[in-house]
Design an enzyme around this catalytic site. Structure first.
Site, mmCIF file in Angstrom:
data_model
loop_
_atom_site.group_PDB
_atom_site.id
_atom_site.type_symbol
_atom_site.label_atom_id
_atom_site.label_comp_id
_atom_site.label_asym_id
_atom_site.label_seq_id
_atom_site.Cartn_x
_atom_site.Cartn_y
_atom_site.Cartn_z
ATOM 1 N N THR A 123 -56.392 18.402 12.913
ATOM 2 C CA THR A 123 -56.043 16.991 12.693
ATOM 3 C C THR A 123 -55.436 16.767 11.304
ATOM 4 O OG1 THR A 123 -57.105 14.854 12.272
ATOM 5 C CG2 THR A 123 -58.516 16.752 12.082
ATOM 6 N N ASP A 124 -54.679 15.691 11.178
ATOM 7 C CA ASP A 124 -54.146 15.319 9.858
ATOM 8 C C ASP A 124 -55.255 14.805 8.933
ATOM 9 O OD1 ASP A 124 -54.625 12.844 11.084
ATOM 10 O OD2 ASP A 124 -52.615 12.049 10.733
ATOM 11 N N GLU A 125 -56.432 14.482 9.511
ATOM 12 C CA GLU A 125 -57.496 13.880 8.695
ATOM 13 C C GLU A 125 -58.037 14.847 7.642
ATOM 14 O OE1 GLU A 125 -60.210 11.349 10.872
ATOM 15 O OE2 GLU A 125 -58.734 11.059 12.464
ATOM 16 N N TYR A 149 -66.594 14.239 10.036
ATOM 17 C CA TYR A 149 -65.693 14.805 11.049
ATOM 18 C C TYR A 149 -64.575 15.615 10.385
ATOM 19 C CZ TYR A 149 -61.564 14.965 14.087
ATOM 20 O OH TYR A 149 -60.444 15.387 14.766
ATOM 21 N N LYS A 153 -63.673 19.676 10.472
ATOM 22 C CA LYS A 153 -62.395 20.232 10.943
ATOM 23 C C LYS A 153 -61.728 21.041 9.820
ATOM 24 C CE LYS A 153 -60.495 19.781 14.354
ATOM 25 N NZ LYS A 153 -60.559 20.503 15.667
ATOM 26 N N TYR A 206 -61.983 -3.269 12.467
ATOM 27 C CA TYR A 206 -62.767 -2.944 11.262
ATOM 28 C C TYR A 206 -62.099 -3.512 10.005
ATOM 29 C CZ TYR A 206 -64.965 0.847 14.058
ATOM 30 O OH TYR A 206 -65.620 1.598 14.994
ATOM 31 N N ASP A 271 -66.571 -2.975 8.033
ATOM 32 C CA ASP A 271 -65.681 -1.820 7.912
ATOM 33 C C ASP A 271 -66.441 -0.507 8.099
ATOM 34 O OD1 ASP A 271 -63.286 -0.587 7.611
ATOM 35 O OD2 ASP A 271 -62.965 -1.161 5.530
HETATM 36 P P1 NAD Z 1 -62.471 14.851 22.939
HETATM 37 O O1 NAD Z 1 -63.686 14.428 22.170
HETATM 38 O O2 NAD Z 1 -61.847 13.895 23.893
HETATM 39 O O3 NAD Z 1 -62.789 16.185 23.752
HETATM 40 C C1 NAD Z 1 -63.519 17.234 23.212
HETATM 41 C C2 NAD Z 1 -63.911 18.176 24.342
HETATM 42 O O4 NAD Z 1 -64.632 19.287 23.778
HETATM 43 C C3 NAD Z 1 -64.830 17.539 25.390
HETATM 44 O O5 NAD Z 1 -64.386 17.864 26.684
HETATM 45 C C4 NAD Z 1 -66.177 18.155 25.093
HETATM 46 O O6 NAD Z 1 -67.018 18.274 26.254
HETATM 47 C C5 NAD Z 1 -65.779 19.535 24.571
HETATM 48 N N1 NAD Z 1 -66.812 20.124 23.705
HETATM 49 C C6 NAD Z 1 -67.494 19.525 22.697
HETATM 50 N N2 NAD Z 1 -68.383 20.380 22.153
HETATM 51 C C7 NAD Z 1 -68.256 21.558 22.835
HETATM 52 C C8 NAD Z 1 -68.878 22.827 22.724
HETATM 53 N N3 NAD Z 1 -69.827 23.062 21.800
HETATM 54 N N4 NAD Z 1 -68.487 23.800 23.568
HETATM 55 C C9 NAD Z 1 -67.529 23.585 24.499
HETATM 56 N N5 NAD Z 1 -66.915 22.400 24.652
HETATM 57 C C10 NAD Z 1 -67.270 21.396 23.828
HETATM 58 O O7 NAD Z 1 -61.436 15.308 21.827
HETATM 59 P P2 NAD Z 1 -59.843 15.160 21.795
HETATM 60 O O8 NAD Z 1 -59.497 13.825 21.249
HETATM 61 O O9 NAD Z 1 -59.276 15.608 23.086
HETATM 62 O O10 NAD Z 1 -59.492 16.228 20.655
HETATM 63 C C11 NAD Z 1 -59.255 17.589 20.984
HETATM 64 C C12 NAD Z 1 -58.939 18.363 19.725
HETATM 65 O O11 NAD Z 1 -57.809 17.801 19.082
HETATM 66 C C13 NAD Z 1 -60.082 18.317 18.692
HETATM 67 O O12 NAD Z 1 -60.180 19.575 18.090
HETATM 68 C C14 NAD Z 1 -59.616 17.262 17.674
HETATM 69 O O13 NAD Z 1 -60.143 17.524 16.402
HETATM 70 C C15 NAD Z 1 -58.110 17.465 17.726
HETATM 71 N N6 NAD Z 1 -57.296 16.283 17.414
HETATM 72 C C16 NAD Z 1 -57.512 15.094 18.050
HETATM 73 C C17 NAD Z 1 -56.689 13.996 17.764
HETATM 74 C C18 NAD Z 1 -56.872 12.687 18.480
HETATM 75 O O14 NAD Z 1 -56.190 11.712 18.140
HETATM 76 N N7 NAD Z 1 -57.731 12.579 19.484
HETATM 77 C C19 NAD Z 1 -55.666 14.129 16.840
HETATM 78 C C20 NAD Z 1 -55.474 15.370 16.202
HETATM 79 C C21 NAD Z 1 -56.288 16.446 16.515
HETATM 80 P P1 TYD Z 2 -60.090 5.919 15.838
HETATM 81 O O1 TYD Z 2 -59.418 5.663 17.147
HETATM 82 O O2 TYD Z 2 -61.570 6.027 15.789
HETATM 83 O O3 TYD Z 2 -59.387 7.215 15.217
HETATM 84 P P2 TYD Z 2 -59.505 7.835 13.703
HETATM 85 O O4 TYD Z 2 -60.625 7.213 13.003
HETATM 86 O O5 TYD Z 2 -59.757 9.275 14.003
HETATM 87 O O6 TYD Z 2 -58.184 7.567 13.071
HETATM 88 O O7 TYD Z 2 -59.685 4.755 14.829
HETATM 89 C C1 TYD Z 2 -58.321 4.462 14.566
HETATM 90 C C2 TYD Z 2 -58.293 3.345 13.528
HETATM 91 O O8 TYD Z 2 -58.810 2.153 14.146
HETATM 92 C C3 TYD Z 2 -59.195 3.604 12.333
HETATM 93 O O9 TYD Z 2 -58.559 3.070 11.168
HETATM 94 C C4 TYD Z 2 -60.459 2.818 12.628
HETATM 95 C C5 TYD Z 2 -59.956 1.648 13.457
HETATM 96 N N1 TYD Z 2 -60.878 1.128 14.483
HETATM 97 C C6 TYD Z 2 -61.157 -0.239 14.562
HETATM 98 O O10 TYD Z 2 -60.647 -1.073 13.779
HETATM 99 N N2 TYD Z 2 -62.015 -0.668 15.537
HETATM 100 C C7 TYD Z 2 -62.615 0.191 16.422
HETATM 101 O O11 TYD Z 2 -63.408 -0.249 17.275
HETATM 102 C C8 TYD Z 2 -62.301 1.587 16.330
HETATM 103 C C9 TYD Z 2 -62.933 2.580 17.282
HETATM 104 C C10 TYD Z 2 -61.420 2.011 15.351
#
Ligand code: NAD
Ligand code: TYD
Length: 335
Positions: A123-125, A149, A153, A206, A271
């Site tokens: 992630t970019d985070e 988190y 990562k 938030y 927040d």
């Molecule tokens: P998600 O939370 O929707 O899915 C995570 C999956 O991992 C789930 O199916 C869960 O059951 C499985 N999992 C969790 N713990 C496990 C374990 N110990 N063993 C096996 N499986 C396990 O997450 P996502 O949003 O699909 O993100 C997927 C990846 O992409 C993550 O690594 C996240 O850090 C990265 N990512 C997500 C975003 C985003 O915007 N969602 C952006 C950039 C990177």
């Molecule tokens: P989120 O979808 O949780 O992704 P991330 O924190 O990984 O970027 O949140 C996106 C943005 O939205 C973040 O600035 C927090 C804000 N947010 C709200 O304002 N209300 C909400 O209920 C949630 C879940 C997030």
């Protein structure tokens, strides 16, 4: 090609499994997922009975299981993670278990089975938080994670890099901005707000709503990973972004407009502690090296996403009526 996909029952992982199964029907995909609260086999129903797809329920931190699975694959694509910042603030232990210990275990399995090709989805985070005029993150930005988190990562990224330098493990990493689209778990901003509005509930924004994220339609992320596993340079990191920086307030107003609601549906809430102000991504490296750039505009992607949630009420209602309800109550004090 034989792929071991971890976390393929989650949001991005399930979109990726569908993407690969459609584009490369002869590839064999094994999906290892623990089915935590975020994993959902409903996401993969269309693949049931496909002879080139296999699901294995298990923990990426399970040494024997992962070592066995790694024996028979060409590439490991690692999505599995605890992924929600707010949950990591409430309790970060699962984040250390899965994101750090689990990733380490997968790296060991890749190393001990003939140095398997390993792609790590990150992630970019990990780069921290930008000020309004700072340049966007790129591959050389120093790591500065600020939430449990992003810290977990960042740890996993460091381990992946260490296995490349120390053992020559053929790795790549992608650091991507916020994804959105089908199968997005309704605890994250966009799916939570869209589903709340369908249910005539308020949306919890938030702070002052001025935090900025960069947004990418999930299929574009899958395409970027496809290009990296097939043509990315070993040992390299690629930043992946949507060229779409928005404040949370802008997103909220856009969703309200597209769903025929007004600002009376917004509830400003406390927040998030340590709330990162701004993320932005410079994706010129992947554009120049692999010809990738986002193909779906935010406007188009958001419309498609809202349609998907309108057409798949049973999918998200099952989730919202299940275990997730307890978490939501803890976050917002609702019953
Ligand atoms: P998600 O939370 O929707 O899915 C995570 C999956 O991992 C789930 O199916 C869960 O059951 C499985 N999992 C969790 N713990 C496990 C374990 N110990 N063993 C096996 N499986 C396990 O997450 P996502 O949003 O699909 O993100 C997927 C990846 O992409 C993550 O690594 C996240 O850090 C990265 N990512 C997500 C975003 C985003 O915007 N969602 C952006 C950039 C990177
Ligand atoms: P989120 O979808 O949780 O992704 P991330 O924190 O990984 O970027 O949140 C996106 C943005 O939205 C973040 O600035 C927090 C804000 N947010 C709200 O304002 N209300 C909400 O209920 C949630 C879940 C997030």
């Amino acid at each position: 090609m034989k792929l071991l996909v971890t976390g393929g029952a989650g949001f991005i992982g399930s979109n990726f499994v569908h993407y690969i199964a459609k584009k490369y029907p002869d590839y064999q995909i094994t999906n290892l997922d623990l089915l935590t609260y975020a994993g959902n086999l409903e996401n993969l129903k269309a693949l049931e009975g496909n002879p080139n797809y296999k699901f294995v329920k298990g923990d990426i931190a399970d040494k024997d299981l992962v070592n066995d699975l790694a024996k028979d694959v060409d590439v490991i694509v690692h999505f599995a993670a605890e992924s929600h910042v707010d949950r990591s603030i409430l309790d970060s232990s699962a984040f250390i278990h899965t994101n750090v210990v689990g990733t380490h275990n997968l790296l060991e399995a890749a190393k001990n089975n003939g140095n398997k090709r390993f792609h790590h989805v990150s992630t970019d985070e990990v780069f921290g938080s930008l000020g309004p005029n700072d340049p966007a993150f790129n591959e050389n930005t120093p790591y500065d994670p600020r939430s449990p988190y992003s810290a977990s990562k960042a740890s996993s990224d460091h381990l992946v890099r260490a296995y490349y330098h120390t053992y020559g493990l053929p790795v790549t990493i992608s650091n991507c901005s916020n994804n959105y689209g089908p199968y997005h778990f309704p605890e994250k901003l966009i799916p939570l707000f869209v589903t709340n509005l369908i249910e005539d509930k308020k949306v919890p924004l938030y702070g002052d709503g001025m935090n900025i994220r960069d947004w990418l339609y999930v299929e574009d992320h899958c395409q970027a990973i496809d290009l990296i596993i097939h043509g990315g340079r070993i040992g390299e990191t690629y930043c992946v972004g949507g060229a779409s920086e928005k404040t949370n307030k802008e997103i909220t107003y856009k969703i309200l407009e597209l769903m025929g609601k007004d600002e009376g549906s917004i509830e400003f809430v406390k927040d998030r502690p340590g709330h990162d102000k701004r993320y932005a991504i410079d994706f010129s490296k992947i554009k120049n090296e692999l010809g990738w750039e986002p193909s779906v505009s935010f406007e188009e992607g958001l419309q498609k996403t809202i349609e998907w949630f309108k057409n798949n009420e049973a999918w998200w209602k099952n989730i919202k009526n299940g275990d997730y309800k307890n978490y939501y109550a803890k976050q917002y004090g609702e019953k």
